[in-house]
Every structure is written in C-alpha cells, then in structure tokens.
Design an enzyme around this catalytic site. Structure first.
Site, mmCIF file in Angstrom:
data_model
loop_
_atom_site.group_PDB
_atom_site.id
_atom_site.type_symbol
_atom_site.label_atom_id
_atom_site.label_comp_id
_atom_site.label_asym_id
_atom_site.label_seq_id
_atom_site.Cartn_x
_atom_site.Cartn_y
_atom_site.Cartn_z
ATOM 1 N N ASP A 285 22.796 -56.777 -60.877
ATOM 2 C CA ASP A 285 21.369 -56.453 -60.717
ATOM 3 C C ASP A 285 20.818 -56.645 -59.313
ATOM 4 O OD1 ASP A 285 21.342 -55.877 -63.383
ATOM 5 O OD2 ASP A 285 20.330 -57.715 -64.004
ATOM 6 N N ASP A 509 18.631 -63.081 -72.964
ATOM 7 C CA ASP A 509 18.305 -62.459 -71.679
ATOM 8 C C ASP A 509 17.114 -63.131 -71.013
ATOM 9 O OD1 ASP A 509 20.263 -60.386 -71.845
ATOM 10 O OD2 ASP A 509 18.971 -59.336 -73.265
#
Length: 570
Positions: A285, A509
């Site tokens: 990411d 998450d």
C-alpha cells in the site's frame, strides 16, 4: 549463503572456462590501491533460458568523467536489455558505457548497472573485465548459479514456490484451531507480518523473526520450504488510511533503515537459514498511494503529498530491496496494489514506472526484485468468469458500468498478468513472477452468482454476474460477505508464481470505532459500518463489519464469516 571470491586475473587465467571454481586470493602484499579497478559480476537470477546480472565497478585510479566496461563470454550469452548503462554486444564481446547521468566516477568510487540476458547450455561467468582498457580485478560477489560447489548455489530458483512446502505460522494456527470449525484450514500457510520494530524480536512474548525461522527449519525437514514475510513499517506508513498507520513518522527514514531493515537483513543472512526459501512482500500500500492519492487528484491526502515530496517511500522500498536482496535465498516481491486501484489507464503505467524508480533507489537494482504481489490483504476476485472487460450489452461496453467504471481489468489474474508484461517492457527481468493474495477473495456462499446477469443494461449484466459482492471496489476494510479464496498453490496460471494467503484470515483490517492503543494505529472511518464514504469509494457505504478490533488483532466474527463464505467451499 553467498560468498565472495576475489582473485587477480593471473590467478583467474588458471581456471578460465570453469565458472565458480576456487581461485587464489589477492596476495597480502598487494593493497587495494595497487589494483586499478575491481568488477563485481553477480548473477542474481537464472532460469532455463535466461538470467539477470548486477555489475558493480569500483575505480581505484584517477577520477573519470566517463567510463566503459568491457568483457567477453565463453558461451552464447546475449544481452537483451539493461539499466544504468548503455549496453552493446558484438559477437561474444560486450561493452557497457555510462549514461549521461552517471559518467562521473571518482577515485575509490563505484557505479552499478545491470542487465537481462539469454543463453543455452551453460552460463559460464566472464573471467576478464577492463575499465577504459585497463584490466580489472574480479570479484564475483556471491552466488554462482552455474556452480554446484558454491554453498549459495541452488538456493535461488525461478519460482520459489515450485516443489516446496510453505511455512505454517504456529501462532496463527493456534488461533484458527481454537475457532469452531477452524481446524479445517489451520494448516494453511500464511504470511508473518513484521509490522513494527518490536516484531523482529517478538511482541508481548510472541514469536520473533528468529523463532519463526527456527520453526520453519523444523517444518522443512529434508524438503524445500518457503517462509513468507511481510515487510511493513515505512515512515509515514499508509498515508491514505488511518487504521494501519505505523510507528515511524514521515521523516524517520534513518530509523527505518538502521533499526528495522538492517536487523532483519542480518538475520536473513545468517547461514543457519540458508536452506530456506524466504519470500518477502515489501511494503504493501505504499508506492500506489504516491500515484493515486496525491495532489491534484480529488483523492489526495496531505499525508500522501508529504510522502511524495520527501521521497521516503521510494527510498525506503529501495533500501529494503537492496539490503534484503543480498541474501541469495531471499525473494523480494514488491506490492503492486490491485486492479480496483491501479487498473485505470492513468494509474497503470505510472505505477509501473514508480515501481522501477523505487527498485533503482538506495543501491537497489531491478535485479533485486524477484516479482510482485497483488491484492495483498484485499478482496478483489481472482478471476471473474461471467463477464470480461471486452463484453458489450446492447452495443454498450461493460466498461461504462458503475462497477467497472472504465477500468481495463475486471479481476486480479488479468491485472497481474498485464502488470507483469508492463514491468518487463520497462526493464524488469523477464523472469519475474506474480503472487496473488487469495486469502479473502473467495466470495462464496449463497450470494455467489452461477451465471451472467440479465442483459437489460450493462449494470444488471455486471452486477448480476460478479463474484466480488462489495458495494464498491474502493472498499477495503473488514468486508461483509467475504469468504476464503483459492487455497495457496504454486504456479496456478501463466506468469503467476503462486496463490498465497499473505493476509492471515481472521486478522482485522482496522477497528470499527476509535480504540486507544500504543501501536500507532488510528481510526479510519472506512472501517465504520455506518460510514457513507469518500471520493476513494465514490461516496458509498463502507461495507465493513461491526465490532472489529484494531488492525492485526484477531476478529473471530470475521473468521467465521470467511469460512462460511469460502470458495472453494470447505
């Protein structure tokens, strides 16, 4: 482990044509200053018909404003593409000349370049090099894939997953086994996340890196075994999200290098672990954020603008690739986002170019990259069977649908294969492979379509047939309705090294509400099931599960839902 063998050319002449054979060392009375130049020629990756090589030249004579290195092959090797040098070949003779930006070579200074090549039969190492016509000393720098007597040889292969078991994390296995029905998947291999400095030695009495590697040796036995590590602690980490923010501030690149990457690299170089195939997933990411979430885009964040301006994502990834790639049994895979992030025309090629920039920073070369990984910790379907990006409905392209929204790709496999082609075209080794994280993208259960949607409109056609049941492709946090995906397996499709479970199923998450913590993790509204969205998900509901804990913490309700909706079913 790799070993360095240095010899004067007079000694090398005694073993010319015998790649990797033992050679004499420089006599003690010959100092470095007496050697006008040294060339390190290191084959970093080799497969049936090709190879990738990194070359470093050190100049011990007068400073130069331009340079040219020459060597000849004993076999039929052909240079096909290169980087950081202008490469040409006539017969067996190769010349590498400086580019406009790296012609200066000071006394004692070094310059590095690399290239891809092809061969058949054997790939014997060159034994003689010159720098501007002057004979250089030779340092092969480590592993020689052509020499079975080299202790490092044989540890790096084209596909590390081929013919190998994969490490089962005992800590994750214990959590999975403790869940009702969890024993059905408790023996699946998952990634080990090194998401902070403390994780290297173990957090709260948990296993550290050495403990995992020792456990891997026990699991290995006489077989080949892959250990999967997630390298995840960049300065200013996850600049477009808050749930997985890290411990290091945007400017703490030196701390990242010396207190995080260097200790990991030192452990991975330990000869005790030379028999393991160690796969690193490098900084998920990070780099994609520098393409999609910076000004002047509507999705820009101030944090991402900061990280693009200070260059610490690029520097950090380059440094990690350089240092971790020194061990011949380490396979670096760089995160390449997913199709619902980078699949659009204005994201795709710029992302590949940025990956190459990072792979050329801080001493790294593209040869330090064994491949790329897509869909890490995400939910995009591996392969959509009921529609393709080329379909039309009543003469209208499905690309105009709200779900596809002009994307070039509809699933991860097509995206990964296309990204691989793009990366090779701009100079990455032709042998690179792709990984797809399938840990949570199965989308099974009763909601899984069994055929295409109705051909009333492009939206009914796509929405009725798509496996991925998210509200929007931009939704990423603890997605409701998700299921376990394809089980980890090697070489499932062309260009794909493996399907992997890099994200351990059952690990959150991010938290659904703000939770005070000492892990540097913030609260992201995308993890709040009541959130109505932002430009990154086109202002849709988040689709997140309620009552989620901090990122990385065990989320029993999600684990149960993933098993319930697994495809293939458990």
């Amino acid at each position: 482990m790799s070993r360095t063998r240095t010899a004067l050319l007079a000694a090398l002449a005694l073993v010319a044509g015998t790649a990797g054979a033992a050679v004499a060392a420089i006599p003690p009375d010959v100092g470095a200053a007496a050697v006008p130049c040294t060339v390190e020629y290191k084959v970093q990756n080799q497969w049936d018909t090709g190879f990738t090589t990194a070359v470093t030249v050190t100049n011990n004579s007068a400073a130069k404003s331009s340079w040219a290195v020459k060597w000849s092959y004993a076999g039929n090797q052909k240079v096909t593409s290169g980087w950081n040098a202008k490469l040409s070949q006539s017969g067996t003779a190769v010349t590498a000349a400086n580019e406009s930006y790296n012609g200066t070579l000071s006394t004692g200074g070094s310059v590095s370049f690399g290239f891809n090549g092809t061969y058949s039969g054997t790939n014997a190492l060159p034994t003689a090099f010159t720098l501007d016509g002057v004979t250089c000393n030779v340092d092969d720098g480590g592993t020689d894939p052509t020499d079975p007597t080299d202790p490092g040889t044989g540890s790096r292969v084209d596909n590390p997953y081929a013919g190998a078991k994969v490490y089962v994390n005992p800590e994750w296995k214990a959590k999975a086994t403790a869940e009702t029905g969890g024993s059905r998947i408790a023996n699946q291999p998952t990634g080990v996340w090194l998401d902070r400095i403390a994780a290297i030695n173990g957090v709260n009495g948990g296993m550290g890196l050495r403990a995992h590697l020792d456990a891997a040796l026990a699991q290995k036995g006489s077989d080949e075994l892959v250990v999967q590590l997630v390298i995840y602690n960049l300065p200013g980490r996850d600049c477009a999200a808050l749930a997985s923010n890290g411990e290091l501030g945007p400017t703490e690149i030196d701390k990242y290098k010396t207190q995080y990457i260097d200790p990991i690299a030192a452990i991975l170089k330990d000869t005790k672990y030379a028999g393991l195939r160690i796969v690193t997933t490098v900084e998920i990411d990070s780099l994609p954020n520098l393409v999609t979430n910076v000004s002047p885009r509507a999705t820009a964040t101030a944090n991402c603008d900061t990280m693009k301006a200070n260059g610490n994502y690029v520097k950090g990834v380059g440094y990690a690739l350089n240092k971790l790639g020194d061990a011949p049994n380490v396979y670096n895979y760089v995160d390449a986002g997913h199709h619902g992030w980078l699949g659009w025309d204005d994201n795709f090629a710029p992302s590949a170019a940025l990956f190459k920039e990072a792979a050329s920073a801080e001493g790294a070369t593209v040869a330090d990259v064994h491949g790329f990984i897509v869909n890490t910790a995400n939910y995009s379907a591996t392969k959509e069977d009921h529609f393709t990006v080329n379909d039309t409905v009543n003469g209208v392209s499905v690309r105009t649908s709200k779900w596809i929204d002009w994307n070039r790709y509809v699933d991860e496999q097509s995206y990964a294969q296309a990204m691989r082609t793009q990366l090779v075209s701009i100079g990455f080794p032709s042998g690179i492979g792709m990984l797809i994280d399938t840990s949570r993208n199965g989308w099974g259960g009763t909601a899984r379509p069994t055929g295409p949607g109705a051909t009333t409109t492009v939206d009914t056609y796509v929405d009725g047939g798509r496996y991925d049941r998210r509200i929007h492709l931009g939704n990423w946090c603890n997605q409701s309705g998700a299921g376990l995906g394809e089980r980890p397996q090697a070489a499932p499709a062309a260009g794909i090294d493996a399907y992997v479970w890099m994200k351990p199923p059952g690990e959150s998450d991010g938290s659904s509400t703000a939770i005070p913590n000492d892990e540097g993790k913030g609260f992201d509204r995308m993890c709040d099931p009541t959130y109505t969205g932002n430009p990154r998900n086109n202002n849709n509901m988040s689709g997140a599960l309620p009552n989620a804990p901090l990122s990385g913490h065990w989320f029993s309700a999600q684990f149960q839902e993933l098993m319930k909706n697994a495809y293939p079913a458990l």
